[in-house]
Write an enzyme that holds these catalytic residues in place. Structure first.
Site, PDB file in Angstrom:
ATOM      1  N   HIS A 172      21.168  11.629  46.228  1.00  0.00           N
ATOM      2  CA  HIS A 172      21.106  12.984  46.777  1.00  0.00           C
ATOM      3  C   HIS A 172      22.507  13.453  47.151  1.00  0.00           C
ATOM      4  O   HIS A 172      23.341  12.649  47.575  1.00  0.00           O
ATOM      5  CB  HIS A 172      20.222  13.021  48.023  1.00  0.00           C
ATOM      6  CG  HIS A 172      18.865  12.438  47.807  1.00  0.00           C
ATOM      7  ND1 HIS A 172      17.961  12.975  46.925  1.00  0.00           N
ATOM      8  CD2 HIS A 172      18.270  11.348  48.343  1.00  0.00           C
ATOM      9  CE1 HIS A 172      16.854  12.241  46.946  1.00  0.00           C
ATOM     10  NE2 HIS A 172      17.015  11.244  47.785  1.00  0.00           N
ATOM     11  N   GLU A 187      18.554  10.518  54.161  1.00  0.00           N
ATOM     12  CA  GLU A 187      17.197  10.067  54.442  1.00  0.00           C
ATOM     13  C   GLU A 187      17.244   8.646  54.959  1.00  0.00           C
ATOM     14  O   GLU A 187      18.274   7.973  54.855  1.00  0.00           O
ATOM     15  CB  GLU A 187      16.334  10.131  53.176  1.00  0.00           C
ATOM     16  CG  GLU A 187      16.742   9.142  52.101  1.00  0.00           C
ATOM     17  CD  GLU A 187      16.018   9.380  50.766  1.00  0.00           C
ATOM     18  OE1 GLU A 187      15.724  10.546  50.443  1.00  0.00           O
ATOM     19  OE2 GLU A 187      15.765   8.403  50.061  1.00  0.00           O
ATOM     20  N   HIS A 202      19.749   4.884  45.047  1.00  0.00           N
ATOM     21  CA  HIS A 202      18.640   4.201  45.712  1.00  0.00           C
ATOM     22  C   HIS A 202      17.340   4.342  44.934  1.00  0.00           C
ATOM     23  O   HIS A 202      17.169   5.274  44.156  1.00  0.00           O
ATOM     24  CB  HIS A 202      18.465   4.732  47.137  1.00  0.00           C
ATOM     25  CG  HIS A 202      18.121   6.190  47.203  1.00  0.00           C
ATOM     26  ND1 HIS A 202      19.077   7.177  47.145  1.00  0.00           N
ATOM     27  CD2 HIS A 202      16.938   6.838  47.309  1.00  0.00           C
ATOM     28  CE1 HIS A 202      18.496   8.358  47.225  1.00  0.00           C
ATOM     29  NE2 HIS A 202      17.188   8.185  47.316  1.00  0.00           N
ATOM     30  N   ARG A 253      18.298  12.349  39.333  1.00  0.00           N
ATOM     31  CA  ARG A 253      17.694  11.138  38.787  1.00  0.00           C
ATOM     32  C   ARG A 253      18.663  10.552  37.768  1.00  0.00           C
ATOM     33  O   ARG A 253      19.112  11.252  36.862  1.00  0.00           O
ATOM     34  CB  ARG A 253      16.375  11.537  38.137  1.00  0.00           C
ATOM     35  CG  ARG A 253      15.416  10.416  37.900  1.00  0.00           C
ATOM     36  CD  ARG A 253      14.110  10.945  37.309  1.00  0.00           C
ATOM     37  NE  ARG A 253      13.301  11.664  38.272  1.00  0.00           N
ATOM     38  CZ  ARG A 253      12.807  12.883  38.078  1.00  0.00           C
ATOM     39  NH1 ARG A 253      13.036  13.540  36.958  1.00  0.00           N
ATOM     40  NH2 ARG A 253      12.077  13.464  39.007  1.00  0.00           N
TER      41      ARG A 253
HETATM   42 ZN    ZN Z   1      15.739   9.660  47.958  1.00  0.00          ZN
END
Ligand code: ZN
Length: 327
Positions: free
Chosen positions: A103, A121, A178, A198
């Site tokens: 991200h 996150e 991740h 992605r």
């Molecule tokens: Zn994530």
């Protein structure tokens, strides 16, 4: 009932569910939610994001969206700034591996993603099969090396994995490669953002025969090649009065609260709002100056600015989060 009393009541939240190719059925079988057919990967438990805005259930704001309350009843969140409810709480049920992703931070997302927030996150591991690992970093030293390893498909060399156990906690900084792996259920606390790049999807094919889009150029832009690699997700902070600090970052602070029948816990509500999710237990309750509510696994609520302190009783495990004091 006067307006004064209204803004003290807890805001119980009705989750929104998302089908994902990697999802399972745990949100129904283990959590008791009424979920859509097919693989369901994500429960957006507390969200005001346009891709999954949650309704309040019960109380004076019954049937209103959390985003609506942020915009039009802002005294509920007095002291919190910003043009949107800043946090998003999810439960993820990964029956299959999630795509390997990254991200952006706020600055990159603002410029390249139409004013979106970036995404920091963190994961609290609720359940996993023995021997499960997760991807929490990568080994390339710079952009060129990363690009080359991707071109050559050297995923095992590139991706950094660690074993996990229930109770582990991971902070995922923007720029961290991740992926949650098959057999894992986590509670995720994150910025209210849906921007994901992605980089690898295991060459999976969706039901319609297509592959999900990859975002290699953006990934190369946003990966932080200097991030340290965590050795594990073991939580080292001590439990004090039932409360364990899991993580703090510029966007949120997260704690675990263990309430036992012989050891009730009171959380001070001194924040613009608090997000609380019950991740284990049943037959518990929470009492504030405005009332008493029953709690069990899968309950989620927002305590507004004026709720007063939260007195928990029963046998419950909770994850709570709020904005950092100094923003
Ligand atoms: Zn994530």
């Amino acid at each position: 009932m006067g307006k004064e009393a209204n803004v003290q009541e807890l805001l119980f939240i009705k989750p929104v569910f998302h089908n994902k190719i990697w999802g399972g059925r745990e949100l129904q079988t283990d959590w008791g939610y009424d979920i859509p057919d097919g693989p369901v990967g994500e429960c957006w438990a507390i969200s005001a994001h346009p891709a999954g805005d949650c309704l309040v259930e019960g109380g004076p704001f019954n049937g209103r969206y959390l985003s609506d309350l942020w915009d039009n009843e802002h005294e509920l969140f007095a002291g919190a700034e910003g043009d949107r409810f800043p946090l998003l709480i999810k439960i993820l049920d990964a029956k299959e591996n999630l795509s390997v992703q990254v991200h952006p931070d706020d600055e990159y997302a603002h410029v390249h993603e139409n004013g979106s927030l970036g995404k920091r996150e963190c994961w609290y591991v609720l359940d996993c099969k023995p021997g499960t690992q997760i991807v929490v970093g990568q080994r390339a030293h710079n952009r060129e090396e990363f690009a080359q390893m991707v071109r050559e498909g050297r995923w095992d060399d590139l991706l950094y994995r660690v074993p996990i156990q229930p109770g582990d906690f991971f902070m995922i900084e923007p720029g961290t490669i991740h992926a949650i792996q098959a057999g894992t259920v986590v509670l995720e606390t994150q910025q209210s953002s849906d921007v994901t790049y992605r980089v690898y999807d295991y060459d999976r094919v969706q039901a319609d025969g297509t592959k999900r889009e990859l975002h290699i150029p953006q990934t190369l832009d946003v990966v932080d090649y200097d991030l340290p690699l965590p050795k594990s997700g073991q939580v080292s902070a001590p439990e004090v009065g039932g409360v364990t600090q899991l993580g703090a970052c510029p966007n949120f602070e997260v704690v675990r609260v263990e309430v036992r029948a012989d050891a009730p816990v009171t959380l001070q509500q001194s924040h613009p709002f608090m997000c609380v999710s019950v991740v284990n237990g049943k037959g518990g309750k929470v009492t504030t100056p405005a009332g008493t509510w029953e709690l069990g696994k899968g309950s989620h609520f927002v305590a507004p600015a004026l709720s007063g302190d939260l007195a928990f009783e029963g046998d419950l495990e909770l994850i709570a989060s709020w904005l950092p004091q100094t923003r």
